[in-house]
Design a protein around this motif. Structure first.
Motif, PDB file in Angstrom:
ATOM      1  N   LEU A  47       0.811  -1.206   0.000  1.00  0.00           N
ATOM      2  CA  LEU A  47       0.000   0.000   0.000  1.00  0.00           C
ATOM      3  C   LEU A  47       0.853   1.269   0.000  1.00  0.00           C
ATOM      4  O   LEU A  47       0.336   2.369   0.074  1.00  0.00           O
ATOM      5  CB  LEU A  47      -0.937  -0.007   1.209  1.00  0.00           C
ATOM      6  N   GLY A  48       2.192   1.084  -0.064  1.00  0.00           N
ATOM      7  CA  GLY A  48       3.089   2.220  -0.248  1.00  0.00           C
ATOM      8  C   GLY A  48       3.834   2.715   0.968  1.00  0.00           C
ATOM      9  O   GLY A  48       4.531   3.724   0.899  1.00  0.00           O
ATOM     10  N   ILE A  49       3.742   2.032   2.109  1.00  0.00           N
ATOM     11  CA  ILE A  49       4.395   2.513   3.324  1.00  0.00           C
ATOM     12  C   ILE A  49       5.888   2.161   3.339  1.00  0.00           C
ATOM     13  O   ILE A  49       6.703   2.906   3.855  1.00  0.00           O
ATOM     14  CB  ILE A  49       3.699   1.942   4.574  1.00  0.00           C
ATOM     15  N   GLY A  50       6.260   1.019   2.767  1.00  0.00           N
ATOM     16  CA  GLY A  50       7.642   0.566   2.848  1.00  0.00           C
ATOM     17  C   GLY A  50       7.776  -0.479   3.940  1.00  0.00           C
ATOM     18  O   GLY A  50       7.093  -0.399   4.968  1.00  0.00           O
ATOM     19  N   SER A  51       8.653  -1.468   3.745  1.00  0.00           N
ATOM     20  CA  SER A  51       8.729  -2.589   4.688  1.00  0.00           C
ATOM     21  C   SER A  51      10.020  -2.656   5.494  1.00  0.00           C
ATOM     22  O   SER A  51      10.042  -3.250   6.570  1.00  0.00           O
ATOM     23  CB  SER A  51       8.552  -3.914   3.935  1.00  0.00           C
ATOM     24  N   PHE A  52      11.109  -2.064   5.017  1.00  0.00           N
ATOM     25  CA  PHE A  52      12.396  -2.257   5.681  1.00  0.00           C
ATOM     26  C   PHE A  52      12.413  -1.718   7.114  1.00  0.00           C
ATOM     27  O   PHE A  52      12.795  -2.427   8.040  1.00  0.00           O
ATOM     28  CB  PHE A  52      13.518  -1.612   4.867  1.00  0.00           C
TER      29      PHE A  52
END
Length: 283
Positions: A47-52
């Protein structure tokens, strides 16, 4: 797409072979905890938040792996989920071919150079690099929420000096990705700054990660600089999260969640830097 498919098979074969080779000597962490972490962070990554940054925070918060191998674990574990995202968004959202290909190639070259360096760094340096990286990520997310970045334009491609700048910037972002610095927030800021359509950020940032991560991750695997058990669990959980986010949920009101993520990232950055500081003091 054909090249990405080949890269995926190449990475998966090396990852699975290495995992099976060490299946009787896996790390002492939880399949369930790391799998759930992978599901949550990759769900919101789609959804565009980023995972790292969120994955780093949760892995540290639940004490699921050592700081030394976090960069490698992030890259290896999120490769398959991010490739799935890229296949979805590169088909749905149009970006001018020259711009897309040039930025993807730059990110891959940056990752190839960066992974070889990061995989050999000692734990204290990893803590310092990741602490600073997380602070930078939190700032970029905060700046985006405050509206400090340009809001973008309608262009789906770049030419001339803007294209050259974008290629150089994505090369740098690709190399930093191997240190555990997520590419999404800075890449989205770059797209907005150059006046492109905000939607164009999705295929560019997800495509960049999808092409660079197999290359970088194979280096981490060959160096043994990653957590095998956590990586496999996050890969499985993350893949399920991507499918649900992309095809079932599609969109959510994420403003409150983004602020929570920013706070968690700041907390994790401080913990990282304090750990590095204690290591120096002991010496």
């Amino acid at each position: 797409m054909f090249i990405l498919g080949i890269l995926t098979l190449w990475f998966a074969s090396i990852f699975i072979r290495d995992f099976m080779k060490h299946k009787n000597r896996l790390e002492d962490n939880s399949w369930i905890k790391t799998g759930v972490i992978g599901f949550i962070t990759n769900f919101f990554d789609t959804l565009g938040i980023g995972s790292f940054a969120p994955t780093t925070a949760l892995l540290k918060g639940f004490k699921q792996t050592h700081d030394r191998v976090i960069p490698g674990t992030l890259n290896v574990s999120c490769t398959i989920p991010v490739i799935m995202e890229a296949f979805i968004f590169m088909r749905v959202i149009k970006v001018e071919a020259v711009t897309l290909v040039a930025m993807l190639v730059a990110a891959v070259l940056g990752a190839w150079i960066g992974a070889g360096i990061v995989a050999r760094l000692p734990e204290r340096k990893i803590q310092v690099v990741m602490g600073i990286a997380l602070l930078a990520t939190a700032f970029l997310m905060f700046a985006s929420e405050m509206g400090w970045f340009p809001s973008g334009g309608n262009s789906i491609g770049l030419t001339g000096g803007k294209l050259v700048f974008a290629v150089i910037a994505n090369f740098v972002l690709g190399s930093l990705m191997t240190a555990g610095i997520g590419l999404y927030a800075p890449c989205m800021a770059l797209i907005f700054f150059l006046g492109m359509s905000p939607k164009a950020a999705f295929p560019i940032m997800m495509g960049s990660c999808a092409f660079l991560m197999p290359v970088a991750s194979v280096k981490f695997i060959k160096e043994g600089a990653y957590d095998r058990k956590a990586s496999m669990a996050i890969t499985i959980g993350g893949s399920v999260g991507v499918i649900i986010a992309a095809y079932i949920v599609k969109s959510l009101p994420l403003e409150v969640l983004k602020w929570i993520v920013i706070c968690v990232i700041l907390y994790t950055a401080i913990v990282m830097l304090m750990s590095a500081s204690r290591a120096i003091t002991k010496k």
